[in-house]
Design an enzyme around this catalytic site. Structure first.
Site, PDB file in Angstrom:
ATOM      1  N   SER A  52       0.821  -1.212   0.000  1.00  0.00           N
ATOM      2  CA  SER A  52       0.000   0.000   0.000  1.00  0.00           C
ATOM      3  C   SER A  52       0.860   1.269   0.000  1.00  0.00           C
ATOM      4  O   SER A  52       1.996   1.272   0.488  1.00  0.00           O
ATOM      5  CB  SER A  52      -0.910   0.010   1.227  1.00  0.00           C
ATOM      6  OG  SER A  52      -1.649  -1.185   1.309  1.00  0.00           O
TER       7      SER A  52
HETATM    8  N1  SAM Z   1      -0.923  -3.648   3.558  1.00  0.00           N
HETATM    9  C1  SAM Z   1      -0.202  -4.546   2.706  1.00  0.00           C
HETATM   10  C2  SAM Z   1       1.227  -4.130   2.590  1.00  0.00           C
HETATM   11  O1  SAM Z   1       1.632  -3.157   3.228  1.00  0.00           O
HETATM   12  O2  SAM Z   1       1.970  -4.780   1.845  1.00  0.00           O
HETATM   13  C3  SAM Z   1      -0.812  -4.588   1.346  1.00  0.00           C
HETATM   14  C4  SAM Z   1      -2.002  -5.405   1.240  1.00  0.00           C
HETATM   15  S1  SAM Z   1      -2.515  -5.659  -0.417  1.00  0.00           S
HETATM   16  C5  SAM Z   1      -3.098  -4.078  -0.899  1.00  0.00           C
HETATM   17  C6  SAM Z   1      -3.988  -6.599  -0.113  1.00  0.00           C
HETATM   18  C7  SAM Z   1      -3.729  -8.003   0.315  1.00  0.00           C
HETATM   19  O3  SAM Z   1      -4.981  -8.573   0.712  1.00  0.00           O
HETATM   20  C8  SAM Z   1      -3.197  -8.902  -0.782  1.00  0.00           C
HETATM   21  O4  SAM Z   1      -1.993  -9.472  -0.370  1.00  0.00           O
HETATM   22  C9  SAM Z   1      -4.283  -9.958  -0.959  1.00  0.00           C
HETATM   23  O5  SAM Z   1      -3.803 -11.231  -1.288  1.00  0.00           O
HETATM   24  C10 SAM Z   1      -4.952  -9.934   0.398  1.00  0.00           C
HETATM   25  N2  SAM Z   1      -6.307 -10.451   0.455  1.00  0.00           N
HETATM   26  C11 SAM Z   1      -7.331 -10.284  -0.404  1.00  0.00           C
HETATM   27  N3  SAM Z   1      -8.423 -10.936   0.029  1.00  0.00           N
HETATM   28  C12 SAM Z   1      -8.083 -11.536   1.203  1.00  0.00           C
HETATM   29  C13 SAM Z   1      -8.758 -12.344   2.144  1.00  0.00           C
HETATM   30  N4  SAM Z   1     -10.027 -12.717   1.992  1.00  0.00           N
HETATM   31  N5  SAM Z   1      -8.090 -12.765   3.226  1.00  0.00           N
HETATM   32  C14 SAM Z   1      -6.791 -12.431   3.429  1.00  0.00           C
HETATM   33  N6  SAM Z   1      -6.091 -11.675   2.568  1.00  0.00           N
HETATM   34  C15 SAM Z   1      -6.724 -11.218   1.479  1.00  0.00           C
END
Ligand code: SAM
Length: 203
Positions: A52
């Site tokens: 992010s």
């Molecule tokens: N905050 C993180 C960072 O600093 O790197 C970035 C997160 S990224 C924008 C969103 C993440 O949510 C992805 O790695 C994705 O695989 C995960 N994701 C999506 N749906 C999910 C779920 N149902 N449960 C867990 N993780 C999920």
């Protein structure tokens, strides 16, 4: 990064700013992207996912108004950067990631940084983490079509939930405070763009 992109845009929580100053963001991206790690943008981390934007990490973290003794739930570990920032601010972080390879990579970096107050689980975070609930804060780093009921159920009274709600391209960052057993205060913070929250209670 912290001064020009975060503090300059109005994030005033000094604990959040200090935590971000201590976490080396370049370690959470691949070598070829490390020169961009302190830029004002989200970056790819593989598996069609992103780390992010630093400002968004700061805004979401500050919205939880953390004091230091909380147990927080993070959905979407991704690179682990947001997890690391949270770990500096609370007693314990519970983080769920659905993509095993990302969870594994994040675990490795967090261990290298000797951040020992983090539990990572691989699975569908849309149902929360019931056996560890209730949480003082829940931070969802992926865009949801609606607010999953499980997050509301797993929030302690006085606890705060921050998550992007909208369609798969654009969302609004929502902050919800649990006021009592059955009342919640909801506030719209700003527009944002996150990858989709995929699972039983998501897309
Ligand atoms: N905050 C993180 C960072 O600093 O790197 C970035 C997160 S990224 C924008 C969103 C993440 O949510 C992805 O790695 C994705 O695989 C995960 N994701 C999506 N749906 C999910 C779920 N149902 N449960 C867990 N993780 C999920």
């Amino acid at each position: 990064m912290v001064e020009q992109q975060v503090a300059a845009r109005g994030v005033v929580d000094q604990r959040v700013l200090d935590a971000m100053l201590t976490i080396p963001r370049h370690l959470f991206v691949e070598t070829a992207l490390q020169s961009h790690a302190y830029g004002d943008a989200a970056l790819p981390i593989g598996e069609k996912q992103t780390i992010s934007q630093p400002y968004m990490v700061a805004v979401m973290t500050a919205a939880l108004e953390l004091q230091g003794d909380e147990r927080v739930l993070e959905i979407g570990t991704g690179s682990g950067y947001q997890t690391a920032v949270l770990s500096k601010l609370v007693k314990r972080v519970y983080s769920i990631e659905r993509i095993a390879v990302l969870a594994g990579r994040a675990r490795k970096i967090l261990d290298q940084l000797q951040l020992s107050n983090i539990n990572i689980k691989i699975g569908d975070g849309t149902v929360g983490w019931e056996d560890q609930s209730p949480f003082s804060g829940i931070l969802v780093a992926a865009g949801s079509p609606d607010v999953p009921q499980k997050y509301l159920d797993q929030l302690e009274i006085g606890g705060k939930l921050v998550l992007p709600v909208g369609d798969q391209k654009q969302q609004t960052l929502i902050r919800i405070v649990r006021k009592s057993e059955d009342s919640f205060e909801r506030q719209q913070m700003m527009g944002c763009r996150f990858v989709p929250l995929i699972g039983e209670q998501g897309w």
